[in-house]
Design an enzyme around this catalytic site. Sequence first.
Site, PDB file in Angstrom:
ATOM      1  N   GLU A 180     140.666  74.260 -37.177  1.00 37.14           N
ATOM      2  CA  GLU A 180     139.813  75.442 -37.330  1.00 37.14           C
ATOM      3  C   GLU A 180     140.304  76.262 -38.520  1.00 37.14           C
ATOM      4  O   GLU A 180     141.494  76.539 -38.648  1.00 37.14           O
ATOM      5  CB  GLU A 180     139.845  76.273 -36.045  1.00 37.14           C
ATOM      6  N   GLN A 181     139.376  76.658 -39.381  1.00 36.16           N
ATOM      7  CA  GLN A 181     139.768  77.371 -40.599  1.00 36.16           C
ATOM      8  C   GLN A 181     140.219  78.808 -40.345  1.00 36.16           C
ATOM      9  O   GLN A 181     141.028  79.351 -41.090  1.00 36.16           O
ATOM     10  CB  GLN A 181     138.634  77.366 -41.612  1.00 36.16           C
TER      11      GLN A 181
ATOM     12  N   ARG B   9     128.846  85.690 -26.935  1.00 35.87           N
ATOM     13  CA  ARG B   9     129.320  84.401 -27.437  1.00 35.87           C
ATOM     14  C   ARG B   9     130.843  84.268 -27.283  1.00 35.87           C
ATOM     15  O   ARG B   9     131.363  83.190 -26.991  1.00 35.87           O
ATOM     16  CB  ARG B   9     128.936  84.232 -28.904  1.00 35.87           C
TER      17      ARG B   9
ATOM     18  N   TYR C 263     118.460  91.620 -23.889  1.00 38.53           N
ATOM     19  CA  TYR C 263     118.956  91.320 -22.550  1.00 38.53           C
ATOM     20  C   TYR C 263     120.383  91.853 -22.449  1.00 38.53           C
ATOM     21  O   TYR C 263     121.076  92.015 -23.462  1.00 38.53           O
ATOM     22  CB  TYR C 263     118.929  89.809 -22.263  1.00 38.53           C
TER      23      TYR C 263
ATOM     24  N   ASP D  92     125.451  72.647 -34.809  1.00 37.81           N
ATOM     25  CA  ASP D  92     124.713  73.115 -35.983  1.00 37.81           C
ATOM     26  C   ASP D  92     124.944  72.237 -37.210  1.00 37.81           C
ATOM     27  O   ASP D  92     124.099  72.193 -38.108  1.00 37.81           O
ATOM     28  CB  ASP D  92     125.100  74.553 -36.318  1.00 37.81           C
TER      29      ASP D  92
END
Length: 393
Positions: free
Chosen positions: A33-34, A108, A214, A292
Amino acid sequence: MRSPDIAILGGGIGGLATAAFLHRAGLPCTVYEQASELKELGAGLVVAPNAARLLRRLGVLDVFLRRAVELEVGWEFRRWEDGTILSAENLTTECVRLYGEQTYTAHRADLLDVIKSAVPDGTVRLGRRAVELRHDGDRPVLLFEDGERVEPDVLIGADGVHSVVRRSLAGSAPARVSGLSAFRALVPAERAPSFARRPAQTLWIGPDHHLVHYPISAGAFVNLVAVAPAGEYSVESWTATATVEELLTEFDGWDPRLRALIRAAGVPGRWALLDRLPLRQWSRGTVTLLGDAAHPMFPFFGQGAAQAIEDAAVLAGCLAEDVTDPARALRRYEQLRLPRTTRLQEVSHGRSHINHLPDGPDQEARDKSFTEADPLVANGWIYGYDPEVEMSA
């Protein structure tokens, strides 16, 4: 039998879900992970039954529910100028009856944290920025900014829409301008009107625009996502920002209650929705894409994170079932996943036209159709999907 050396580029929801499902299948891996810490930018998302089902299989759903909000109402469409409810779905009983799981909303970062809890310590290496993917014969070679080389047996590109791995596999063709941009913002619950604090997913639709809201974070915040014409705006970044005034301008003349909700928001983020055609192939040898990086989609069905989690479950299952031939396992993964994600990319793309109709005969016909439709049933192909059933077919 030696397990393949598996490298995952990207420590977001898709990358960590892949690591978690690989661990569940008994296959070790390393995540590169960067960023210097694991965190999620952005704000809220919907965790529909197809994603909740997989969180349960990872053994993290109960922890997730401490911060999530269980929706009672979904697909609540409201008319832009006066808030008239055009349709609404009772999720409290129907989700479980139809699909065996509820629908939730969450921040998230909370979803990332619970998935991370299913990944063994030492799996993730932080601060590793990849700059290039090469091949040494059939073997992938991943080069990092500081000169480090990694030569795994299997490389999984879960590194997002600007993927280094995708660029190597599919070229660097520029994305097309969609003409749309999205705003996101959080409203503290104590500042939000009561209609927005309900456990409901509400969509306000009107000419050229729509806005979804929401509650998230155990009800502490209300999440807003708005889509509007992009004009000259072309920045595709989770860190770019706008102002509340800019967001208000987009919804000039809309129901005063909605505008009051916008006024209570913090600094909105803004990003251009760039259009990428579905890939016809996303695996080559022992290199593949996920989430993605493989199938970026517009957010109109709330399935971006869910599809990455589904990818992770299927990919881990394929590798576990064919550990001696990873290239063949990746071909099967692609064959199982590509038709479904392509269909979701296409229906997500078409939704903006439906949501953004100007007032007139087409809009009146659309509104009438809402009273006759049952989106929870109509989208059963999305919510009823089970990777384990798919793989055993």
